[in-house]
Design a protein around this motif. Structure first.
Motif, mmCIF file in Angstrom:
data_model
loop_
_atom_site.group_PDB
_atom_site.id
_atom_site.type_symbol
_atom_site.label_atom_id
_atom_site.label_comp_id
_atom_site.label_asym_id
_atom_site.label_seq_id
_atom_site.Cartn_x
_atom_site.Cartn_y
_atom_site.Cartn_z
ATOM 1 N N ALA A 289 0.829 -1.213 0.000
ATOM 2 C CA ALA A 289 0.000 0.000 0.000
ATOM 3 C C ALA A 289 0.857 1.254 0.000
ATOM 4 O O ALA A 289 0.463 2.295 -0.541
ATOM 5 C CB ALA A 289 -0.918 -0.009 1.215
ATOM 6 N N TYR A 299 -5.620 0.822 -4.901
ATOM 7 C CA TYR A 299 -6.594 1.789 -4.399
ATOM 8 C C TYR A 299 -7.987 1.177 -4.340
ATOM 9 O O TYR A 299 -8.735 1.366 -3.374
ATOM 10 C CB TYR A 299 -6.600 3.035 -5.280
ATOM 11 C CG TYR A 299 -7.578 4.098 -4.815
ATOM 12 C CD1 TYR A 299 -7.219 4.998 -3.821
ATOM 13 C CD2 TYR A 299 -8.858 4.183 -5.358
ATOM 14 C CE1 TYR A 299 -8.111 5.969 -3.379
ATOM 15 C CE2 TYR A 299 -9.761 5.143 -4.922
ATOM 16 C CZ TYR A 299 -9.380 6.038 -3.939
ATOM 17 O OH TYR A 299 -10.265 6.990 -3.499
ATOM 18 N N ALA A 300 -8.356 0.430 -5.384
ATOM 19 C CA ALA A 300 -9.688 -0.181 -5.435
ATOM 20 C C ALA A 300 -9.888 -1.194 -4.318
ATOM 21 O O ALA A 300 -11.014 -1.375 -3.824
ATOM 22 C CB ALA A 300 -9.901 -0.849 -6.796
ATOM 23 N N SER A 301 -8.812 -1.828 -3.886
ATOM 24 C CA SER A 301 -8.923 -2.807 -2.798
ATOM 25 C C SER A 301 -9.124 -2.137 -1.439
ATOM 26 O O SER A 301 -9.451 -2.802 -0.452
ATOM 27 C CB SER A 301 -7.662 -3.678 -2.755
ATOM 28 O OG SER A 301 -6.537 -2.909 -2.324
ATOM 29 N N GLY A 302 -8.920 -0.822 -1.379
ATOM 30 C CA GLY A 302 -9.076 -0.081 -0.134
ATOM 31 C C GLY A 302 -7.813 0.025 0.686
ATOM 32 O O GLY A 302 -7.786 0.713 1.709
ATOM 33 N N SER A 304 -4.954 1.510 0.058
ATOM 34 C CA SER A 304 -4.299 2.822 0.054
ATOM 35 C C SER A 304 -5.289 3.974 -0.065
ATOM 36 O O SER A 304 -4.878 5.116 -0.281
ATOM 37 C CB SER A 304 -3.299 2.899 -1.108
ATOM 38 O OG SER A 304 -3.970 2.810 -2.356
ATOM 39 N N GLU A 305 -6.565 3.698 0.089
ATOM 40 C CA GLU A 305 -7.579 4.744 -0.103
ATOM 41 C C GLU A 305 -7.383 5.899 0.871
ATOM 42 O O GLU A 305 -7.418 7.075 0.479
ATOM 43 C CB GLU A 305 -8.973 4.151 0.064
ATOM 44 C CG GLU A 305 -10.079 5.188 -0.106
ATOM 45 C CD GLU A 305 -11.467 4.609 0.125
ATOM 46 O OE1 GLU A 305 -12.447 5.362 0.019
ATOM 47 O OE2 GLU A 305 -11.567 3.397 0.423
ATOM 48 N N GLN A 306 -7.187 5.583 2.139
ATOM 49 C CA GLN A 306 -7.011 6.630 3.139
ATOM 50 C C GLN A 306 -5.786 7.488 2.845
ATOM 51 O O GLN A 306 -5.845 8.720 2.904
ATOM 52 C CB GLN A 306 -6.890 5.996 4.526
ATOM 53 C CG GLN A 306 -6.799 7.003 5.661
ATOM 54 C CD GLN A 306 -6.547 6.331 6.992
ATOM 55 O OE1 GLN A 306 -5.888 5.289 7.050
ATOM 56 N NE2 GLN A 306 -7.046 6.906 8.067
ATOM 57 N N VAL A 308 -4.224 7.984 -0.066
ATOM 58 C CA VAL A 308 -4.387 8.777 -1.285
ATOM 59 C C VAL A 308 -5.315 9.954 -1.042
ATOM 60 O O VAL A 308 -5.059 11.075 -1.500
ATOM 61 C CB VAL A 308 -4.904 7.889 -2.433
ATOM 62 C CG1 VAL A 308 -5.258 8.733 -3.651
ATOM 63 C CG2 VAL A 308 -3.848 6.845 -2.805
ATOM 64 N N ARG A 309 -6.400 9.729 -0.331
ATOM 65 C CA ARG A 309 -7.320 10.838 -0.036
ATOM 66 C C ARG A 309 -6.630 11.907 0.801
ATOM 67 O O ARG A 309 -6.855 13.107 0.593
ATOM 68 C CB ARG A 309 -8.550 10.306 0.695
ATOM 69 C CG ARG A 309 -9.487 9.501 -0.183
ATOM 70 C CD ARG A 309 -10.810 9.272 0.500
ATOM 71 N NE ARG A 309 -11.750 8.545 -0.347
ATOM 72 C CZ ARG A 309 -13.052 8.501 -0.149
ATOM 73 N NH1 ARG A 309 -13.579 9.159 0.878
ATOM 74 N NH2 ARG A 309 -13.841 7.836 -0.949
#
Length: 447
Positions: A289, A299-302, A304-306, A308-309
């Motif tokens: 991540a 990112y789609a797997s969640g 690295s979402e936090q 990246v945001r």
């Protein structure tokens, strides 16, 4: 007739009052801006908040002047300002969550933790009249620190939150024992190293002009390394592992002045972290991540979402920010705790973040200055360890949010939401103030 040292002490008292007044104004102004932009500004409520801040600052100042009259005059105002900014930002995030239908009271709870933290700092000043007394409890502190690190692994009380097993549940509340364990371990490291530093510094073979330690002297380093790897693997907490090992290495270097210890220690940590990332799936996923945060699949797997945001939030803030109360911190998960730096970066911009980081630099610099001034070896190492613990924690948090290092679960001292961090770090401030009182105390000269 007053001596020069006494005159300097009186001048320091006046400067601390002025700096505390500025810190209180920063806290109140930040709170007022947040309430104004949320259309909930009430002068009575703001006045009550201001009176509370003034009362806390005044109480802390009077206690210091009575029981630690020569204590550092810059440390308390810098911490007070950071705490005020953090409380205001957390309240701002409460309003942002409310706009999306999620009612939270993080800001009010944080005020309670801050009051309790200041009370603990005062308790440390009153109870620890001489920091050298702590040396008697060197091995007791080491045992307490290790138990604190391992508590989350115990059944029943240990619990896993957000993929990291670093919490325990007691009396209906979550507690992060590692925050308090770091204080106990710093006391242990200081006591152990001041006793054994001659052996650690002078013994060992020379290789390419660098004196390396003997294998039999590396026992403490190996034990600390094993403990940090255990924390990383079984508690899934890279941040505490790095903080724990980094504090020990920094204190070991200061005690021995031997670069070889740092080289060996860093090599051991890098090798251990690489091995853990290869063998253990959950450690590997953290590294993936970090390395491939912008990869669409990651990112789609969640994973690295936090992260990246948070990066996009800081990017939208630019140089001067959107303005306190004018951003969208609610778009970043856990904006009040893990990612409060990205929330502040969005609304205060790069300029505001640099000002906040400068306050941290001032705090660490005062800790190092205290270490230079105090006369006993234990006090020097204790001040260095406490100062490095704050510096490393800020680096680990900011480094994770900005993708310099893998994301961790540590909280930003005095800014982020969390009772454990708030209480422990105010205790750190109390110890630093006590040591600085010894370091700056004027000589008793009759004139």
């Amino acid at each position: 007739m007053a001596t020069v040292a006494e005159i300097r002490v009186h001048q320091g008292r006046r400067s601390e009052v002025a700096l505390l007044a500025i810190a209180v104004m920063i806290a109140v102004l930040a709170r007022g801006l947040v309430d104004y932009h949320a259309d909930v500004l009430e002068l009575r409520d703001l006045g009550l908040y201001a009176l509370t801040a003034v009362a806390l600052a005044t109480t802390a100042h009077l206690v210091l002047r009575r029981y630690a009259p020569s204590a550092d005059t810059v440390l308390l105002p810098a911490v007070f300002a950071l705490n005020g900014i953090g409380i205001a930002m957390i309240r701002r995030i409460d309003f942002a969550y409310a706009e999306r239908g999620r009612d939270t009271t993080f800001g009010n709870v944080q005020i309670g933790w801050a009051i309790l933290g200041i009370a603990l700092m005062i308790g440390v000043i009153l109870l620890v009249r001489d920091h050298r007394v702590l040396r008697r409890y060197t091995y007791t502190a080491g045992l307490v620190g290790l138990i604190g690190l391992l508590l989350p692994l115990f059944p029943v009380i240990g619990t896993e939150i957000n993929g990291a097993r670093i919490w325990i549940h007691l009396f209906g509340r979550s507690l992060q024992p590692a925050e308090f364990a770091k204080i106990a371990l710093v006391i242990f490291f200081a006591g152990y190293l001041v006793t054994n530093r001659d052996t650690l510094a002078l013994a060992g073979p020379k290789i390419l002009g660098i004196r390396f330690p003997r294998p039999r002297d590396m026992g403490p380093l190996v034990l600390v390394w094993l403990a940090s790897m255990l924390v990383q693997i079984y508690e899934r907490d890279l941040g505490t592992s790095l903080l724990f090992f980094g504090i020990f290495l920094s204190m070991l270097y200061v005690a021995t002045e031997r670069l070889s210890w740092v080289i060996v220690g860093l090599g051991m940590f890098v090798a251990g972290a690489a091995f853990a990332g290869t063998v253990f799936a959950h450690v590997h996923s953290r590294y993936e991540a970090w390395l491939h945060a912008l990869d669409p699949a990651v990112y789609a797997s969640g994973a690295s979402e936090q992260l990246v945001r948070g990066l996009f939030g800081m990017a939208s803030g630019g140089l001067l920010g959107t303005g306190l109360g004018e951003g969208r911190p609610d778009l970043v998960p856990y904006a009040e705790s893990d990612f409060i730096i990205s929330s502040l970066g969005e609304e205060l911009g790069l300029t505001g973040l640099m000002a906040i980081l400068t306050l941290y630099v001032i705090i660490v610099q005062r800790a190092m200055r205290t270490a230079i001034g105090v006369r006993d070896g234990f006090g020097k190492l204790l001040a260095v360890g406490l100062g490095f613990s704050l510096a490393l924690q800020v680096f680990i948090v900011v480094g994770g949010v900005t993708r310099v290092i893998p994301l961790t679960g540590l909280t930003t001292p005095f800014l982020a939401y969390g009772g454990s961090s708030m209480l422990a770090n105010w205790m750190v401030v109390g110890l630093l103030l006590r040591i600085s009182d010894q370091a700056r105390r004027p000589s008793q000269v009759v004139t």
